[in-house]
Design a protein around this motif. Sequence first.
Motif, PDB file in Angstrom:
ATOM      1  N   LYS A  24       0.820  -1.207   0.000  1.00 47.06           N
ATOM      2  CA  LYS A  24       0.000   0.000   0.000  1.00 47.06           C
ATOM      3  C   LYS A  24       0.858   1.261   0.000  1.00 47.06           C
ATOM      4  O   LYS A  24       0.417   2.321  -0.443  1.00 47.06           O
ATOM      5  N   VAL A  25       2.053   1.163   0.523  1.00 44.90           N
ATOM      6  CA  VAL A  25       2.905   2.341   0.700  1.00 44.90           C
ATOM      7  C   VAL A  25       3.822   2.560  -0.497  1.00 44.90           C
ATOM      8  O   VAL A  25       4.026   3.697  -0.949  1.00 44.90           O
ATOM      9  N   PHE A  26       4.411   1.492  -1.011  1.00 51.33           N
ATOM     10  CA  PHE A  26       5.413   1.604  -2.064  1.00 51.33           C
ATOM     11  C   PHE A  26       4.833   1.132  -3.410  1.00 51.33           C
ATOM     12  O   PHE A  26       4.104   0.142  -3.468  1.00 51.33           O
ATOM     13  N   ASP A  27       5.193   1.858  -4.454  1.00 51.66           N
ATOM     14  CA  ASP A  27       4.817   1.489  -5.831  1.00 51.66           C
ATOM     15  C   ASP A  27       6.032   0.907  -6.548  1.00 51.66           C
ATOM     16  O   ASP A  27       7.164   1.343  -6.322  1.00 51.66           O
ATOM     17  N   ILE A  28       5.760  -0.022  -7.398  1.00 49.78           N
ATOM     18  CA  ILE A  28       6.841  -0.622  -8.199  1.00 49.78           C
ATOM     19  C   ILE A  28       6.790  -0.106  -9.635  1.00 49.78           C
ATOM     20  O   ILE A  28       7.768   0.397 -10.179  1.00 49.78           O
ATOM     21  N   SER A  29       5.627  -0.236 -10.259  1.00 53.16           N
ATOM     22  CA  SER A  29       5.488   0.128 -11.665  1.00 53.16           C
ATOM     23  C   SER A  29       4.709   1.406 -11.894  1.00 53.16           C
ATOM     24  O   SER A  29       4.745   1.971 -12.976  1.00 53.16           O
ATOM     25  N   GLY A  30       3.980   1.881 -10.872  1.00 50.98           N
ATOM     26  CA  GLY A  30       3.133   3.049 -11.058  1.00 50.98           C
ATOM     27  C   GLY A  30       1.739   2.709 -11.497  1.00 50.98           C
ATOM     28  O   GLY A  30       0.865   3.574 -11.555  1.00 50.98           O
ATOM     29  N   ASN A  31       1.482   1.416 -11.790  1.00 48.18           N
ATOM     30  CA  ASN A  31       0.149   0.950 -12.171  1.00 48.18           C
ATOM     31  C   ASN A  31      -0.403   0.103 -11.032  1.00 48.18           C
ATOM     32  O   ASN A  31       0.237  -0.860 -10.610  1.00 48.18           O
ATOM     33  N   ALA A  32      -1.598   0.476 -10.540  1.00 49.29           N
ATOM     34  CA  ALA A  32      -2.142  -0.194  -9.359  1.00 49.29           C
ATOM     35  C   ALA A  32      -2.382  -1.675  -9.606  1.00 49.29           C
ATOM     36  O   ALA A  32      -2.047  -2.522  -8.762  1.00 49.29           O
ATOM     37  N   LEU A  33      -2.952  -2.018 -10.766  1.00 48.30           N
ATOM     38  CA  LEU A  33      -3.246  -3.429 -11.043  1.00 48.30           C
ATOM     39  C   LEU A  33      -1.971  -4.233 -11.208  1.00 48.30           C
ATOM     40  O   LEU A  33      -1.837  -5.345 -10.671  1.00 48.30           O
ATOM     41  N   LEU A  34      -1.004  -3.653 -11.924  1.00 48.15           N
ATOM     42  CA  LEU A  34       0.264  -4.350 -12.110  1.00 48.15           C
ATOM     43  C   LEU A  34       1.027  -4.470 -10.798  1.00 48.15           C
ATOM     44  O   LEU A  34       1.651  -5.502 -10.517  1.00 48.15           O
ATOM     45  N   LYS A  36      -0.205  -4.786  -7.901  1.00 45.97           N
ATOM     46  CA  LYS A  36      -0.837  -5.823  -7.090  1.00 45.97           C
ATOM     47  C   LYS A  36      -0.218  -7.185  -7.387  1.00 45.97           C
ATOM     48  O   LYS A  36       0.123  -7.954  -6.470  1.00 45.97           O
ATOM     49  N   PHE A  37      -0.052  -7.499  -8.662  1.00 53.18           N
ATOM     50  CA  PHE A  37       0.524  -8.793  -9.039  1.00 53.18           C
ATOM     51  C   PHE A  37       2.029  -8.823  -8.736  1.00 53.18           C
ATOM     52  O   PHE A  37       2.553  -9.869  -8.310  1.00 53.18           O
ATOM     53  N   LEU A  38       2.713  -7.703  -8.950  1.00 57.09           N
ATOM     54  CA  LEU A  38       4.149  -7.673  -8.679  1.00 57.09           C
ATOM     55  C   LEU A  38       4.445  -7.864  -7.190  1.00 57.09           C
ATOM     56  O   LEU A  38       5.333  -8.644  -6.809  1.00 57.09           O
ATOM     57  N   TRP A  39       3.709  -7.156  -6.339  1.00 55.05           N
ATOM     58  CA  TRP A  39       3.931  -7.306  -4.903  1.00 55.05           C
ATOM     59  C   TRP A  39       3.570  -8.709  -4.415  1.00 55.05           C
ATOM     60  O   TRP A  39       4.220  -9.241  -3.525  1.00 55.05           O
ATOM     61  N   LYS A  40       2.542  -9.281  -4.998  1.00 54.73           N
ATOM     62  CA  LYS A  40       2.196 -10.650  -4.609  1.00 54.73           C
ATOM     63  C   LYS A  40       3.336 -11.603  -4.936  1.00 54.73           C
ATOM     64  O   LYS A  40       3.693 -12.484  -4.137  1.00 54.73           O
ATOM     65  N   GLY A  41       3.953 -11.415  -6.090  1.00 54.98           N
ATOM     66  CA  GLY A  41       5.078 -12.260  -6.452  1.00 54.98           C
ATOM     67  C   GLY A  41       6.302 -11.990  -5.597  1.00 54.98           C
ATOM     68  O   GLY A  41       7.007 -12.931  -5.189  1.00 54.98           O
ATOM     69  N   VAL A  42       6.574 -10.707  -5.306  1.00 54.37           N
ATOM     70  CA  VAL A  42       7.744 -10.355  -4.486  1.00 54.37           C
ATOM     71  C   VAL A  42       7.611 -10.918  -3.079  1.00 54.37           C
ATOM     72  O   VAL A  42       8.570 -11.513  -2.532  1.00 54.37           O
ATOM     73  N   LEU A  43       6.446 -10.767  -2.469  1.00 52.96           N
ATOM     74  CA  LEU A  43       6.241 -11.257  -1.104  1.00 52.96           C
ATOM     75  C   LEU A  43       6.301 -12.780  -1.042  1.00 52.96           C
ATOM     76  O   LEU A  43       6.904 -13.351  -0.121  1.00 52.96           O
ATOM     77  N   SER A  44       5.698 -13.422  -1.993  1.00 55.53           N
ATOM     78  CA  SER A  44       5.735 -14.896  -2.004  1.00 55.53           C
ATOM     79  C   SER A  44       7.150 -15.408  -2.194  1.00 55.53           C
ATOM     80  O   SER A  44       7.599 -16.341  -1.508  1.00 55.53           O
TER      81      SER A  44
END
Length: 267
Positions: A24-34, A36-44
């Motif tokens: 919720k705090v940090f953005d990776i790509s600047g796209n909310a939908l993207l 969501k999937f990127l953070w899910k992969g990073v955390l897993s």
Amino acid sequence: MSKKSSKSIQAIIITLIAGMIIPKVFDISGNALLDKFLWKGVLSASFSVATIIVGMLYAGKFISGKVAGGKSRISIYFILIAIFASVASAVCAFIRKISPIIKIVLASVTILAITLLIVKLIVFCFKVKKNFKITQERSVVKKESSASVLPVNKDPVVEKKVATAVSTIALNVGKDSTQNLEMPLSSHIVICNENEGKTLFELWKEKDINEKCLTATNDENPDLKWVKIYKPPYPNGKFYGYVMMCNAHNTVNGEIYFADRSIWRRC
């Protein structure tokens, strides 16, 4: 035992909270939908790799006990999150940087593919029409050559019958000369033109005005099934319409060849 269990549960809670807050705090790509999937992969990936590393530390006797394992897992987990997030962010930035080039390449490939498809279709249409014309020419030439070189019948029986028929006609003419002279010549000579063909120009003139199209065929080309003509001859003096061959599944749209030859009949 209760103290160790409490520490382990605390580590798990910290991991879950971090996994909920960080995206919720940090953005990776600047796209909310993207994101969501990127953070899910990073955390897993971070959690799985941290678990593997802690297991290796236990096996190497570098740590012991659940407290040390929990602290090590949390520390490694946050370190890996930072590393993976940085890598993902860099990859996204690189993709954004080269995205115009990617778009140009994809557009070029698409245009090239469409162009090749159109060229292939045009070549195929010209090939079909060329083969159709060659087939018609061969059929007509073969028919004409076979008609011009008819074998002469030398059968003596047939010649005798012809001679007898001629003698009989001459005898009848001699007996009834007056009656025969009064009769028109057409009574002795009968010309049958029922099977004589016509040109497409003649058939088009004979077509009823209420007919939608002229459907015709000829016996010179055994491969031809029919032709359908919806419009009169073009200014260049040629007919254009739809041609259906006997061994084809679809019609061919184009010039109707040999329209000026008297080989056509309605069908």
